[in-house]
Design a protein around this motif. Structure first.
Motif, PDB file in Angstrom:
ATOM      1  N   LYS A  59       0.855  -1.201   0.000  1.00 23.44           N
ATOM      2  CA  LYS A  59       0.000   0.000   0.000  1.00 23.44           C
ATOM      3  C   LYS A  59       0.885   1.243   0.000  1.00 23.44           C
ATOM      4  N   ALA A  60       0.619   2.173  -0.921  1.00 23.12           N
ATOM      5  CA  ALA A  60       1.401   3.402  -1.050  1.00 23.12           C
ATOM      6  C   ALA A  60       0.539   4.613  -0.725  1.00 23.12           C
ATOM      7  N   ASP A  61       1.210   5.720  -0.437  1.00 16.71           N
ATOM      8  CA  ASP A  61       0.489   6.967  -0.179  1.00 16.71           C
ATOM      9  C   ASP A  61      -0.176   7.498  -1.451  1.00 16.71           C
ATOM     10  N   TYR A  95      -3.383   2.682  -3.411  1.00 14.18           N
ATOM     11  CA  TYR A  95      -3.034   4.002  -2.888  1.00 14.18           C
ATOM     12  C   TYR A  95      -4.322   4.775  -2.655  1.00 14.18           C
ATOM     13  N   TRP A 156       3.796  12.703   2.035  1.00 13.25           N
ATOM     14  CA  TRP A 156       3.702  11.345   1.512  1.00 13.25           C
ATOM     15  C   TRP A 156       5.108  10.819   1.223  1.00 13.25           C
ATOM     16  N   SER A 158       5.577   7.134   0.102  1.00 13.71           N
ATOM     17  CA  SER A 158       5.581   5.937  -0.748  1.00 13.71           C
ATOM     18  C   SER A 158       4.732   6.172  -1.989  1.00 13.71           C
ATOM     19  N   VAL A 159       5.113   5.508  -3.089  1.00 14.91           N
ATOM     20  CA  VAL A 159       4.479   5.834  -4.363  1.00 14.91           C
ATOM     21  C   VAL A 159       4.457   4.626  -5.291  1.00 14.91           C
ATOM     22  N   VAL A 160       3.419   4.603  -6.132  1.00 18.22           N
ATOM     23  CA  VAL A 160       3.351   3.687  -7.269  1.00 18.22           C
ATOM     24  C   VAL A 160       3.373   4.547  -8.531  1.00 18.22           C
ATOM     25  N   TYR A 180      13.314   9.028  -4.558  1.00 20.63           N
ATOM     26  CA  TYR A 180      12.117   8.314  -4.135  1.00 20.63           C
ATOM     27  C   TYR A 180      12.532   7.059  -3.360  1.00 20.63           C
ATOM     28  N   PRO A 183      10.430   3.182  -5.096  1.00 20.56           N
ATOM     29  CA  PRO A 183       9.228   3.425  -5.912  1.00 20.56           C
ATOM     30  C   PRO A 183       8.739   2.142  -6.574  1.00 20.56           C
ATOM     31  N   GLU A 184       7.447   1.894  -6.457  1.00 20.12           N
ATOM     32  CA  GLU A 184       6.847   0.723  -7.087  1.00 20.12           C
ATOM     33  C   GLU A 184       6.335   1.087  -8.478  1.00 20.12           C
TER      34      GLU A 184
END
Length: 215
Positions: A59-61, A95, A156, A158-160, A180, A183-184
């Motif tokens: 789960k990302a922001d 997210y 934030w 975390s990120v996708v 980052y 990063p996903e």
């Protein structure tokens, strides 16, 4: 008695040995450069084709949808593919927020890429409060650089990154370069774009990026 002074064949200009060696050396150099270019292109193509959606995805922001061309007031078919996949991930809980990023494609357009993407997301039922818009970026590097500023302002971490598969490798490398944290990737295949065209362009773009990263 008459002598035949007619030349036996066409007169060829005399070339010295240094001239012949120079031409031979130049041809060898060009052949070597061509071979290096082909090997590099093959390597980059393998790298491009090796990009995959992160699994398992934590789960990302936020999800960052990288910009692509607008067709007038509407996202192009390729951009809609990215947006539709971003919506799918959002509904799956990947997210809670979506950053859409991209500047104005042409003078006279009513919307930037970011604004057009926001309009599309809202029309598909994404809450306006869940969408953050970046309106200035003109490249993948700027997409991620300016989106990172939004993330910092919002707290934030975390990120996708949502984009097409052929674009994912370069996007992830740039994101890591910009700081980052892990990063996903959320990558979708395209059913609307010519992969010969776009992968050829991506080989050139990836090469340019590696030169920028190095120098």
């Amino acid at each position: 008695m008459k002598w035949d002074l007619t030349p036996a064949g066409p007169i060829r200009p005399f070339k010295s040995r240094p001239q012949r060696r120079y031409r031979r050396g130049l041809l060898l150099l060009l052949a070597l450069l061509l071979a290096i270019g082909l090997m590099w292109s093959a390597y980059v193509l393998i790298r491009i084709n090796g990009a995959r959606t992160t699994e398992p995805m934590r789960k990302a922001d936020a999800g960052i949808v990288l910009g692509m061309a607008m067709w007038g007031d509407e996202p192009s078919p390729g951009l809609r593919e990215r947006l539709d996949y971003a919506i799918q991930l959002y509904k799956q809980g990947a997210y809670d927020h979506i950053i859409v990023t991209g500047g104005l494609d042409r003078a006279g357009y009513r919307y930037t890429e970011g604004q057009g993407m926001r309009n599309y997301l809202i029309s598909k039922g994404i809450p306006d409060s869940a969408v953050k818009v970046e309106n200035e970026a003109t490249s993948t590097y700027e997409n991620l650089l300016f989106s990172r500023k939004i993330m910092q302002e919002e707290g934030w971490t975390s990120v996708v990154i949502v984009t097409h598969t052929f674009h994912g490798r370069r996007a992830q490398e740039i994101a890591k370069y910009l700081g980052y944290d892990n990063p996903e990737l959320g990558l979708t295949e395209s059913e609307t774009m010519s992969m010969v065209k776009y992968k050829t362009r991506e080989i050139l773009a990836y090469t340019k990026w590696k030169l920028q990263e190095t120098f």
